[in-house]
Design an enzyme around this catalytic site. Structure first.
Site, short mmCIF file in Angstrom:
data_model
loop_
_atom_site.label_atom_id
_atom_site.label_comp_id
_atom_site.label_asym_id
_atom_site.label_seq_id
_atom_site.Cartn_x
_atom_site.Cartn_y
_atom_site.Cartn_z
N HIS A 113 4.24 3.94 13.58
CA HIS A 113 3.12 4.46 12.77
C HIS A 113 1.79 4.15 13.43
O HIS A 113 0.73 4.39 12.87
CB HIS A 113 3.18 3.90 11.36
CG HIS A 113 2.57 2.54 11.17
ND1 HIS A 113 2.86 1.45 11.97
CD2 HIS A 113 1.68 2.08 10.24
CE1 HIS A 113 2.19 0.41 11.54
NE2 HIS A 113 1.46 0.74 10.50
N ASN A 156 4.29 4.47 4.55
CA ASN A 156 4.76 3.38 3.69
C ASN A 156 5.39 4.04 2.47
O ASN A 156 4.72 4.22 1.45
CB ASN A 156 3.59 2.49 3.23
CG ASN A 156 3.22 1.41 4.20
OD1 ASN A 156 3.59 1.47 5.37
ND2 ASN A 156 2.51 0.41 3.74
N ASP A 190 0.85 -1.19 0.00
CA ASP A 190 0.00 0.00 0.00
C ASP A 190 0.89 1.25 0.00
O ASP A 190 1.08 1.90 1.02
CB ASP A 190 -0.93 -0.01 1.21
CG ASP A 190 -2.05 1.01 1.08
OD1 ASP A 190 -2.20 1.58 -0.01
OD2 ASP A 190 -2.77 1.23 2.07
N PHE A 221 -9.43 3.63 7.88
CA PHE A 221 -10.61 4.21 8.53
C PHE A 221 -10.75 5.68 8.20
O PHE A 221 -9.80 6.34 7.74
CB PHE A 221 -10.53 4.03 10.06
CG PHE A 221 -9.32 4.69 10.69
CD1 PHE A 221 -9.28 6.06 10.93
CD2 PHE A 221 -8.23 3.93 11.10
CE1 PHE A 221 -8.17 6.66 11.52
CE2 PHE A 221 -7.11 4.52 11.68
CZ PHE A 221 -7.09 5.89 11.90
N VAL A 222 -11.95 6.20 8.45
CA VAL A 222 -12.22 7.64 8.51
C VAL A 222 -13.04 7.83 9.77
O VAL A 222 -14.03 7.11 9.98
CB VAL A 222 -13.00 8.15 7.29
CG1 VAL A 222 -13.23 9.66 7.40
CG2 VAL A 222 -12.27 7.82 5.99
N GLU A 223 -12.67 8.79 10.62
CA GLU A 223 -13.39 8.91 11.89
C GLU A 223 -13.47 10.36 12.38
O GLU A 223 -12.56 11.16 12.17
CB GLU A 223 -12.74 8.03 12.96
CG GLU A 223 -11.27 8.29 13.22
CD GLU A 223 -10.62 7.18 14.04
OE1 GLU A 223 -11.07 6.01 13.96
OE2 GLU A 223 -9.67 7.47 14.78
#
Length: 472
Positions: A394, A339, A148, A228-230
């Protein structure tokens, strides 16, 4: 070559034998004969097939000839590893398993290894451990960057009152579900005109040209796994922050995702090419590297940077849509890759620093280190510690594999933990349960010399891919 694309099936059709000659021929033709016609390529490759010995000294086609003439041109020999691993520093060694350390030891025996470091959230990965940092001499390792490419954190601080998340939970939950797309093959059907889609690399590199349509379709979407999105609350604790924000609590939007399908395909293609050009012993075969002075190395470098910028554009589109949907305004933003590979200076010379699951922490550099869906994340400022190669963790890091989490954690367990922490979850599987991760506070304590904490983020409404979806 116009619309003509060389393929394995096409090569079999003109008489090429099943085997490595096919993949090498595809790479050579797509790299060096991209403007030739199908007829010209066919004649050329048939000549190589009929008389490989006549092409063993050819500038480009020698690689194909070698595969077709093994008796006179044997396979490339494996590169010899260093007798001893290059020394490296480990943070949080007491809670990093032996398998991860052994994997890092193997990476530090690469002939191009210069320096390394293992972060406190480290666990085993493919090739280089997740949480592994490796500096090399003028070479790039696709699997040292990871599948990724440009996997990234992005945090936006908004001008909304802190209590809005409690008072309007359903609104924020609705907009989060409505304005995000997750998972394998996920696409966003809106008009997109981001500058990243007009980058010249999409036209100049044949392999990337084939990925352009996927890049357009997936722009502004998120991956699966731990992405995720939060919505949450950020407590700014440092008065001397870079945004001149008063210490206190703010509403914030935090996202974690990477370069989607194009990053995965770039990683796969150039790892295959690296392994073809740079055979390594079995324990480190995933760490095959490309010389940055070579055409293949330069091409991967350009593709990697494009993927990183594409990942950034995805985050920015997600944040733009959501901030607009809830009527907020942007006060400050912090973001970083974890990354990726960078050209940096180490002990007076330029090296290529691979951070596979590690946050850049050069002196004064800002970054985000998340916890889990119920654990805090942190805005940090790097201290530029040389023995960590100016890096930090990370995240919290896994203490339990995905399969182990699925076997040992129940839905009831997870619901109780979410309720205890006041977190609303949309999607997400047991493999991402908070209990599968190390204690983020323990990890942060192990790297106090690497970063200073400027803010603490508390998750409130979390959106992840639906259970059962795997990485693309």
């Amino acid at each position: 070559m116009g619309k003509f694309k060389i393929s394995g099936k096409w090569l079999l059709g003109i008489g090429y034998p099943q085997g490595p000659a096919i993949s090498v021929a595809m790479t050579v033709i797509n790299m060096h004969y991209k403007y030739s016609s199908e007829a010209e390529v066919k004649v050329l490759l048939q000549q190589v097939l009929e008389s490989p010995d006549q092409f063993l000294d050819h500038e480009y086609l020698d690689k194909v000839a070698v595969k077709l003439h093994k008796e006179e041109a044997p396979e490339r020999k494996e590169a010899e590893l260093l007798a001893d691993a290059v020394p490296y520093h480990t943070y949080g060694a007491s809670f990093i398993d032996e398998g991860t350390k052994k994997q890092m030891d193997s990476a530090m025996r690469l002939p191009v290894a210069v320096a390394g470091a293992l972060m406190a959230d480290a666990h085993q990965g493919y090739g280089l451990p997740i949480g592994g940092v490796l500096a090399t001499e003028n070479s790039i390792i696709p699997y040292g960057v990871g599948v990724d490419i440009g996997c990234r954190m992005c945090l936006s601080i908004l001008d909304l009152p802190a209590n809005v998340l409690d008072g309007q939970v359903e609104k924020f939950k609705k907009e989060l579900g409505k304005n995000t797309v997750f998972g394998v093959g996920g696409e966003l059907d809106i008009e997109k005109d981001d500058p990243v889609l007009e980058r010249k690399e999409f036209m100049e590199i044949p392999f990337l040209r084939r990925l352009k349509d996927k890049a357009v379709a997936q722009l502004g979407t998120s991956g699966s796994g731990n992405h995720f999105v939060e919505w949450g609350l950020i407590d700014i604790v440092a008065a001397d922050n870079e945004w001149n924000l008063a210490p206190g609590r703010y509403v914030a939007l935090l996202s974690h995702s990477g370069s989607r399908g194009i990053g995965g395909q770039i990683a796969s293609e150039y790892t295959r090419l690296a392994r073809e050009l740079c055979p390594l012993p079995s324990p480190v075969q995933h760490l095959a590297y490309l010389d940055l002075n070579s055409e293949a190395g330069q091409e991967y470098w350009l593709a990697m940077n494009l993927a990183g910028d594409y990942a950034s554009a995805c985050h920015h589109l997600i944040h733009k849509r959501l901030i607009r949907a809830v009527g907020g305004n942007l006060l400050a933003r912090v973001e970083n890759h974890h990354n990726f590979a960078w050209k940096e200076m180490y002990e007076g010379r330029e090296v290529i620093v691979h951070r596979k699951g590690a946050t850049p922490a050069g002196k004064g550099v800002l970054g985000i280190i998340p916890g889990s869906m119920t654990a805090p994340g942190f805005i940090v400022r790097g201290r530029g510690e040389e023995q960590s190669l100016s890096s930090a963790s990370h995240g919290a890091g896994r203490q339990m594999s995905r399969s182990a989490a699925m076997k040992s954690i129940t839905g009831h367990d997870m619901r109780n933990v979410l309720k205890e922490h006041g977190v609303t979850l949309i999607g997400g599987g047991l493999d991402e349960a908070p209990m599968a991760y190390k204690d983020i506070n323990t990890v942060m304590a192990a790297q106090q010399e690497l970063v200073d904490i400027l803010g603490r983020f508390t998750p409130k409404i979390v959106r992840m891919a639906d259970p059962g979806q795997s990485e693309d």
